[in-house]
Design a protein around this motif. Structure first.
Motif, mmCIF file in Angstrom:
data_model
loop_
_atom_site.group_PDB
_atom_site.id
_atom_site.type_symbol
_atom_site.label_atom_id
_atom_site.label_comp_id
_atom_site.label_asym_id
_atom_site.label_seq_id
_atom_site.Cartn_x
_atom_site.Cartn_y
_atom_site.Cartn_z
ATOM 1 N N ASN A 162 58.306 61.939 69.236
ATOM 2 C CA ASN A 162 58.611 63.052 68.322
ATOM 3 C C ASN A 162 59.280 62.615 67.026
ATOM 4 O O ASN A 162 60.062 63.370 66.421
ATOM 5 C CB ASN A 162 59.497 64.093 69.029
ATOM 6 N N ARG A 163 59.014 61.400 66.573
ATOM 7 C CA ARG A 163 59.579 60.936 65.302
ATOM 8 C C ARG A 163 59.028 61.778 64.154
ATOM 9 O O ARG A 163 57.907 62.295 64.225
ATOM 10 C CB ARG A 163 59.246 59.462 65.081
ATOM 11 N N PRO A 164 59.771 61.887 63.059
ATOM 12 C CA PRO A 164 59.320 62.729 61.939
ATOM 13 C C PRO A 164 57.990 62.278 61.339
ATOM 14 O O PRO A 164 57.208 63.119 60.892
ATOM 15 C CB PRO A 164 60.469 62.593 60.920
ATOM 16 N N GLU A 165 57.773 60.971 61.314
ATOM 17 C CA GLU A 165 56.538 60.435 60.745
ATOM 18 C C GLU A 165 55.822 59.575 61.777
ATOM 19 O O GLU A 165 56.436 59.030 62.700
ATOM 20 C CB GLU A 165 56.830 59.598 59.503
ATOM 21 N N GLY A 166 54.522 59.453 61.575
ATOM 22 C CA GLY A 166 53.740 58.605 62.470
ATOM 23 C C GLY A 166 54.038 57.138 62.251
ATOM 24 O O GLY A 166 54.652 56.739 61.248
ATOM 25 N N GLU A 167 53.599 56.314 63.205
ATOM 26 C CA GLU A 167 53.816 54.871 63.093
ATOM 27 C C GLU A 167 52.922 54.289 61.992
ATOM 28 O O GLU A 167 51.884 54.862 61.637
ATOM 29 C CB GLU A 167 53.506 54.190 64.431
ATOM 30 N N LYS A 168 53.337 53.157 61.469
ATOM 31 C CA LYS A 168 52.554 52.501 60.415
ATOM 32 C C LYS A 168 51.257 51.914 60.949
ATOM 33 O O LYS A 168 50.329 51.686 60.194
ATOM 34 C CB LYS A 168 53.389 51.406 59.752
ATOM 35 N N ILE A 208 54.129 61.212 73.148
ATOM 36 C CA ILE A 208 53.385 60.718 71.987
ATOM 37 C C ILE A 208 52.322 61.748 71.628
ATOM 38 O O ILE A 208 51.926 62.576 72.457
ATOM 39 C CB ILE A 208 52.716 59.347 72.218
ATOM 40 N N SER A 209 51.881 61.685 70.376
ATOM 41 C CA SER A 209 50.768 62.525 69.935
ATOM 42 C C SER A 209 49.850 61.668 69.086
ATOM 43 O O SER A 209 50.310 60.802 68.326
ATOM 44 C CB SER A 209 51.272 63.735 69.136
ATOM 45 N N VAL A 210 48.552 61.890 69.229
ATOM 46 C CA VAL A 210 47.556 61.099 68.507
ATOM 47 C C VAL A 210 46.550 62.030 67.839
ATOM 48 O O VAL A 210 46.540 63.236 68.093
ATOM 49 C CB VAL A 210 46.813 60.126 69.460
ATOM 50 N N ASN A 211 45.731 61.441 66.996
ATOM 51 C CA ASN A 211 44.634 62.172 66.355
ATOM 52 C C ASN A 211 45.163 63.385 65.592
ATOM 53 O O ASN A 211 44.721 64.512 65.795
ATOM 54 C CB ASN A 211 43.604 62.587 67.415
ATOM 55 N N GLY A 212 46.130 63.107 64.708
ATOM 56 C CA GLY A 212 46.684 64.193 63.903
ATOM 57 C C GLY A 212 47.379 65.243 64.738
ATOM 58 O O GLY A 212 47.307 66.437 64.421
#
Length: 797
Positions: free
Chosen positions: A517-523, A581-585
């Protein structure tokens, strides 16, 4: 005079048949390879050059500027439309979206004929045929695809689907779902194009196949087979357009995505050769082949010079007589050049025949359509004419000058010695050159073979043996459950798993990832593997932490790999268990329940990716079946029966996973076979050259050997007299070849992230093999001289 030259040349060659045969054979082999290499290079350099506006045709491609640079030949679905509307650079813009392995049926046929088309279908905007030159035989290219449910096919497919009928107006059915009326017939595709689609469907029907790919707001994903072709206006340069393209990213993306998604133009001439954009072959490989062809010609010419100069001493009296009777040096020179020309001409004729005999094998190896026709290919005719001149010049000039320079008195007295024909120095240099080329090719062959063996035999982190991949034609949960149940009952089947792709595959789905749940996605991006709960067991993956996912049709739980943990800079795999985790937007969300061992998800050319495994049944394209290696034939037959009964309206096919993985290295295997063949030919030609040197030495040392034997020398001592010479030359050749081969093959290995090392054993094998072959060659001639009765060699004294 010219006629007289060739008449005398023919008599001399008939008198010295062995000499002529060796020269013809050496030259013919070298020229054969050069012809094949020329045809291959010409074929690949001609790809998509036939388009009349090729200098203005580009493909828009995507670069991913993330943690690492990524490339794909595809673009987001709306990119083509945005480029057309936002900029005025283009004369025409066309999107084309391809789907491979398409099922085509003919609903009007009595038996509802079905065809599995490997090249698939392409949903295409009409402007495509204004940009690329694929001529219409019937129909109007401007209107053929403007209406929904319209199709354009090639003449070959028209004859295949509707034999003895006019295909215009007929209906074909795609994937048992969509009907299309044929509105145009294309001329069959030329062999030298990378655009291999033969069925073009109206782009307006793409929404029926994939709503996401047809949507005008699908900027978040890139499908590699959704491509956009652009015909720039006259005077508009690639550099001008690329300066403006970052503006498109800023307009349609927000935050970090605007910097990550960048678009470029790729010239159509670059498509065939760019490995980052799925190009077939790099130009550097073609130039490497060209240099091999040059080296083989040089090797063959070196052979000729060696044998000719060795033969020169036997012709010294002939030259002396000719000079006494008034022949000028120039006449003698051109006499020998005429002999060389005759040999070279015969060699080229034989080489042309050999090249045509080898052509089917080469075409089968490359799955290409090379042609060698002297009377239809002006480039080949010019090449052979130039090659003939070069061979005559390289092969005939030095021996001709040597013969023409003999002093008649010394020649008639038989006083011509090795110093009058250039001594050993030139011949040593020539033989060293031959064996340096041969050893370099041997080293290259060993390195490539070792890398191929390493790639195919290494532990990939999953089970690839005895795994059969079956297609899943439709996402029907009832049918998939039926198929699983019935396959599990087949004798010899150990496990069944539904998935998007196997752990390692050419088709990969990379997407964004947001952890905990981080504010931004990973690099970094993540490679998603859509699969059921049997995926781990079927492919033999190992859990290093946590548990396997539970059965589900939607993504609720995730498995990740060890590289994912390392990318997050966490100390232990246990640290990610239970994290969301969340993926694909953010379209798929869930909790990490397990960590699996790292496995190679592509070829050894790329790093192991961060991976997540999740259940999304709508994405299952394959059914992976782990079978027992015993009774494979009967097991496959039973599996085919079950599949056909489950999906009777589709065409059955299957593939073994280990064979699919081997396709990663198909081009490398081809290169290996070619280099093996060229190395063998170079060694053979080199041995002919060595035979020439030994023959020269034998002619010069006949009396010396006789004296040595009279004074008590053994046969072994005489053999060493010859052996020490060639051992020294091979050693010098190795010193030259080893660093060059190391540098070349080390550069080739840089394409692999996981590779073998070039150790001393490789060089030891190369020089050992060369010494062995050279020993056998030298022994034949030197043993004959060593066993000669000394009284025969000394009787003239």
């Amino acid at each position: 005079m010219l006629r007289n030259y060739f008449k005398i040349a023919l008599r001399n060659l008939q008198r010295h048949r062995t000499y002529a045969t060796i020269n013809v054979l050496g030259l013919a082999l070298g020229i054969t390879c050069s012809i094949l290499i020329f045809a291959m290079i010409k074929y690949h350099l001609s790809f998509d050059t036939f388009h009349t506006k090729a200098d203005r045709i580009y493909r828009m491609v995507t670069e991913f500027h993330g943690e690492e640079m990524g490339y794909t030949q595809g673009v987001p679905a709306p990119a083509g439309k945005a480029f057309r509307e936002d900029f005025t650079f283009a004369e025409k813009v066309a999107r084309v979206t391809a789907f491979h392995d398409a099922l085509i049926s003919i609903p009007s046929s009595k038996t509802n004929k079905k065809f599995e088309e490997e090249a698939g279908v392409a949903f295409t905007e009409p402007q495509y045929f204004d940009i690329l030159d694929f001529p219409f035989l019937e129909g109007d290219k401007k209107t053929a695809l403007t209406q929904p449910n319209s199709a354009v096919i090639t003449q070959k497919l028209a004859d295949k689907y509707f034999p003895s009928e006019n295909a215009i107006g007929k209906v074909i059915r795609f994937d048992n779902k969509l009907d299309f009326k044929i509105t145009g017939i294309l001329q069959d595709l030329p062999p030298n194009t990378d655009r291999r689609h033969e069925i073009f469907l109206s782009y307006s029907n793409l929404k029926d196949q994939s709503k996401f790919l047809a949507a005008d707001d699908s900027w978040g994903g890139v499908y590699s087979d959704l491509q956009c072709f652009v015909l720039l206006k006259p005077g508009v340069t690639e550099a001008t357009v690329e300066k403006a393209l970052p503006g498109m990213s800023k307009k349609y993306y927000k935050g970090r995505d605007a910097a990550e998604f960048q678009f470029r133009l790729q010239p159509i001439a670059d498509i065939h050769f760019n490995p980052n954009m799925d190009g077939y072959v790099e130009k550097k490989n073609l130039w490497a082949l060209a240099w091999i062809g040059v080296f083989l010609i040089i090797t063959a010419c070196v052979n000729f010079v060696n044998l000719a100069t060795a033969q020169a001493l036997n012709r010294s009296k002939e030259v002396g007589v000719r000079k006494v009777l008034g022949s000028q040096p120039a006449q003698l020179f051109w006499q020998f050049i005429s002999e060389t020309a005759l040999i070279s001409f015969v060699a080229i004729l034989i080489a042309y025949l050999l090249a045509n005999l080898a052509l089917p094998y080469v075409n089968g190896l490359f799955e290409s359509q090379l042609s060698i026709n002297l009377f239809q290919d002006i480039y080949l005719s010019v090449f052979l004419f130039i090659l003939l001149g070069v061979v005559i010049f390289l092969s005939g000039s030095y021996p001709g000058l040597v013969l023409a320079g003999f002093q008649p008195i010394l020649a008639l007295k038989g006083k011509i010695s090795q110093k009058h024909v250039g001594g050993f120095s030139l011949r040593r240099i020539l033989v060293v050159s031959q064996f340096a080329i041969s050893q370099a090719l041997i080293i290259g062959t060993i390195v490539i073979a070792n890398q191929m063996r390493y790639s195919k035999e290494s532990d990939l982190g999953f089970t690839k043996e005895s795994v059969v991949m079956l297609p899943v034609p439709v996402s029907d949960k009832v049918k998939m459950n039926t198929l699983r149940t019935r396959l599990s009952e087949v004798s010899g089947v150990n496990n069944v798993s539904f998935c998007f792709q196997a752990p390692a595959a050419t088709s990969n789905n990379n997407t964004d990832i947001r952890y905990d749940n981080r504010p931004e996605g990973e690099k970094f991006g993540i490679n998603r593997k859509d699969a059921d709960d049997q995926y781990v067991t079927t492919f033999g993956l190992k859990l290093v932490a946590g548990r396997n996912i539970f059965p589900s049709d939607t993504a609720r739980e995730f498995l990740v790999n060890e590289t994912f943990v390392k990318k997050l800079s966490l100390k232990s795999p246990q640290d990610v268990i239970g994290k969301p985790i969340s993926v694909n937007g953010d379209h798929q969300k869930g909790v990490i329940v397990g960590v699996v061992n790292d496995f190679y998800n592509y070829s050894f050319r790329t790093d192991i990716s961060p991976i997540c495994i999740m259940s999304v049944s709508d994405m299952y394209n394959n059914c992976a079946v782990k079978i027992h290696p015993a009774n494979i034939k009967s097991t496959l037959a039973s599996m085919e029966k079950v599949w056909n009964e489950t999906y009777p309206e589709y065409v059955y096919s299957h593939s073994f996973l280990d064979e699919k993985i081997a396709e990663f290295y198909a081009l490398d295997d081809i290169m290996l076979q070619l280099i093996q063949a060229f190395a063998g030919i170079a060694i053979f030609i080199g041995c002919l050259g060595l035979y020439g040197l030994v023959s020269f030495m034998a002619a010069q040392k006949t009396k010396e050997i006789g004296i040595r034997k009279v004074l008590g020398a053994t046969t072994g001592h005489v053999l060493w007299l010859f052996g020490k010479e060639f051992v020294r030359l091979i050693a010098i050749a190795f010193v030259i070849a080893a660093p060059l081969a190391w540098w070349t093959m080390n550069s080739w290995l840089q394409d692999f992230k996981y590779k073998v090392s070039i150790g001393p054993d490789i060089f030891g094998i190369a020089i050992g093999f060369t010494v062995l072959i050279a020993t056998l060659t030298v022994s034949y001639r030197s043993v004959k001289v060593a066993l000669m009765n000394p009284t025969r060699s000394l009787r003239s004294e």
